[in-house]
Design an enzyme around this catalytic site. Structure first.
Site, short mmCIF file in Angstrom:
data_model
loop_
_atom_site.label_atom_id
_atom_site.label_comp_id
_atom_site.label_asym_id
_atom_site.label_seq_id
_atom_site.Cartn_x
_atom_site.Cartn_y
_atom_site.Cartn_z
N SER A 179 -0.50 2.18 10.01
CA SER A 179 -0.54 1.68 8.65
C SER A 179 -1.91 2.04 8.11
O SER A 179 -2.93 1.75 8.75
CB SER A 179 -0.30 0.18 8.63
OG SER A 179 -0.20 -0.27 7.31
N GLU A 180 -1.97 2.69 6.94
CA GLU A 180 -3.23 3.29 6.51
C GLU A 180 -4.32 2.26 6.22
O GLU A 180 -5.49 2.61 6.14
CB GLU A 180 -3.02 4.20 5.30
CG GLU A 180 -2.59 3.51 4.02
CD GLU A 180 -1.07 3.50 3.89
OE1 GLU A 180 -0.38 3.51 4.92
OE2 GLU A 180 -0.59 3.46 2.74
N ASN A 181 -3.95 0.98 6.09
CA ASN A 181 -4.99 -0.02 5.90
C ASN A 181 -5.75 -0.32 7.18
O ASN A 181 -6.76 -1.01 7.13
CB ASN A 181 -4.41 -1.32 5.31
CG ASN A 181 -3.31 -1.90 6.16
OD1 ASN A 181 -2.47 -1.17 6.67
ND2 ASN A 181 -3.33 -3.20 6.33
#
Lengths: 225, 217, 225, 217
Positions: C45-47
């Site tokens: 997840s890019e966060n």
């Protein structure tokens, strides 16, 4: 006082509590010995630690904790381990308050050459180019002469380390500030005259009206900001 | 999960003439078993990308002494006289790169950036043959990304997926190099079951690591 | 099967053990539900997490562990927390094996527009431009039509997400591969004819000689490399 | 050692019109006490640099609703209709930047690089007005570094020197922003004595942090 001790002792007076300081290998590394361990100064070593401590006692060395010369060190309370990308991010990004570098030549514009003598000695620049370019303040600590020749020259004939002038030059004979117009002698060693400095210096320089002795004890170092 | 390989099995993957990145700083944080296996296998004509060539007989210094290198892209060779000798004799080609530029070019190679735009080296001999870029009136050198065929990484601890933790100044170039090669091999001191390393302690995620070297028995 | 379920289920068949996969928010996030939790697939997840797990049980949420939409998630064994610089280093650097993105339009060259409708909806591109540019394989999962109009167009009139063509387009009606010469229908939904797809598609496309049904169960996903 | 400040004391340091970087991703890993203090102090005309504007009433969303922002440099505003409303009404200028480019430009601002050279956005509307650089036949966009007057950082734990540890996905933009502002203020959940955080766990070294916010009592 021995020449190297005089240089290191004088450079240490430029260091104030709260500073993050990088010391080059060789002569500059001696400066740490003149900074009280309780002064609130943090030393960065570009191989990856902030909060470099003294050499550990015999038999208590940690193979994974060394300085940039590969020598065993310790870490002070509050130390941080960082990788090389972060280490040079700090250096190039202006987060190092002060670096002390060795020198082969400094010229009268304050430019430094310290990473190779073509055809003779090619150690490589290591971190010196980044430090000379990115640290907030750059001090060069070096002997005034080598092999009977002045290391403070009109123009560096060795390859430059950076096109950014250094801030301060401390030798065994004198302390030079780099001003807009060039080198200015601010202090000289005891038993040394301005004439002696002139005789040992190829570069032209000015002499400060309020010339001081470089062994003079200065007031306690002030806290950063 | 990755079944750990022997150092020899990893050396067998490496052809003569390969470009190899090797972690470490003056021998600290260097994958020594892999280096020994490369020396034993008599590798030739390697291009080395590393911070330095250490000392003779130590870490990367062993590859130099064994004559395994044709070219070295490094920031410092001052403490290895054998590197200097081979360079002066024309046996070993040495490209010197400022340490901050070297690590940043490796990072760019790993994270898909097209170049590094740095003030370091501007106006010096390093500028020769390079693009200069002007940004808002300030000039910078444009340095190209660096990648390799193999990255050899030393770590304190791995899990069997390949997640890596590093130790103090043994970290240095390792996590960055682990992003910048086609094949990444990690040599951890310990290998622990998956789930033992907390997510916040992982510095190199497992998906970057292709092979693990087995622990010493 | 519902249209969204059909799309998500078909996309999941492109996922193989060992892959590192990024799923966009919305429809693409449904894909995870069709990948067995023991398949050896890791979701990024890019966060800032690799090894995204399912939503935690009520009362066991961790405020510091969310997906890119801000929803609570868990972490699977072997997960890694990373900062945004590392997260997008992985994305742009080609370390993500597969990304599944939503789409507003895909055109007949395989170009994607998915981040704004000028004057109407400007959510921002978030991580989509980096994902579409840097992931090794890009799949777009979207409904074939919106408001009675085809979302598969001759040329995108919405701002592009990337000039790199996508690899695969999965809609509720068909599966398209993007080839050198453009879109090619590989599979169609049951009860749908090629004529139906043509009627719902503005873009020109070719039809694979070996046309398959997109609900067909494919052999177990093969391990990466 | 740093004596922790109250959120109000930190807000007092911030003039109207300042450029502020604020960590967080959809409200996770956001320094909420500082945001509340900025809202209470009625700050105006701030330029925000952040990943997103969260939701109304949450994290950075509170600054939007309070009308404290004149400009926002962000990658995503899709979940905050108030941001969209102010943008459409011409009250708030929004510059949208791809998330990977945004974090890398902040990093460049912090680590002294002159630009970011990225493939992201090439050939799209983002190319307008920007330099394109060709490296070995491939084209890239040149994006400028981003810095701010203040960076407001959320951390899990600090020591009294200012060393910071982060937690899971609350890390996000925080460690990078902590390098890229003239004044860096950290809002940790806990503050522990110096020496408690192991050197390998520190993600933001203390020397980057100017002020700490006091713990809740």
């Amino acid at each position: 006082m021995q020449p190297k001790e005089r240089i290191a002792r004088r450079v240490a007076q430029e260091i104030a509590p709260g500073m993050l300081v990088n010391l080059g290998i060789g002569l500059p590394s001696l400066v740490a010995g003149f900074v009280p361990s309780d002064a609130g100064v943090f030393f960065q070593s570009e191989n990856g630690v902030i909060g470099l401590g003294a050499r550990p006692p015999e038999g208590m060395e940690e193979p994974d904790l060394t300085d940039a010369g590969g020598g065993f060190v310790t870490a002070v309370p509050g130390a941080a381990a960082i990788d090389s990308a972060m280490s040079f991010g700090l250096i190039r990004g202006g987060h190092i308050d002060l670096t002390v570098l060795g020198g082969l030549q400094v010229d009268e514009r304050g430019l430094l050459a310290n990473w190779m003598i073509p055809g003779a000695m090619v150690p490589g620049m290591g971190g010196a180019m980044d430090l000379a370019t990115g640290a907030r303040k750059v001090i060069v600590a070096m002997q005034h002469m080598a092999n009977g020749k002045s290391k403070i020259v009109r123009t560096c004939d060795l390859p430059l380390t950076s096109t950014r002038p250094i801030d301060l030059l401390v030798t065994d004979l004198a302390v030079f500030e780099v001003t807009q117009s060039g080198l200015m002698v601010m202090e000289i060693a005891p038993d040394v005259t301005v004439g002696d400095v002139e005789a040992s210096t190829e570069a032209r320089f000015e002499v400060c009206g309020d010339l001081k002795c470089m062994d003079e004890i200065r007031p306690a170092i002030a806290e950063v900001q | 999960m990755k079944k750990p390989l022997s150092p020899k099995a990893v050396a067998d993957l490496v052809p003569d003439g390969a470009r190899v990145m090797i972690g470490g700083f003056m021998g600290v944080g260097t994958p020594n078993k892999i280096i020994d296996a490369l020396v034993s296998a008599g590798k030739k004509d390697l291009t080395l990308i590393a911070n330095d060539t250490a000392l003779p007989g130590r870490g990367i210094g062993k590859l130099v002494s064994a004559g395994a290198l044709r070219r070295a892209v490094v920031s410092h060779i001052g403490l290895n006289p054998e590197t200097q000798r081979q360079m002066n004799a024309g046996i070993l080609e040495v490209e010197l790169v400022p340490q901050g530029t070297l690590i940043e070019c490796i990072r760019a190679g790993g994270v898909g950036l097209g170049a590094v735009v740095t003030p370091t080296g501007l106006g010096t001999v390093l500028e020769e043959g390079k693009q200069v870029l002007e940004i808002d009136g300030e000039k910078f050198l444009v340095e190209k990304p660096i990648r390799a065929d193999f990255a050899f990484i030393a770590a304190r601890q791995a899990d069997y997926l390949g997640n890596l933790e590093y130790s103090l100044t043994a970290q240095n170039f390792n996590p960055t190099m682990a992003m910048a090669a086609d094949t990444v091999v990690a040599e951890p001191e310990h290998i622990v079951p998956v789930g033992v390393i907390p997510p916040d302690a992982v510095r190199t995620p497992a998906s970057l690591v292709d092979h693990l070297i087995e622990r010493s028995t």
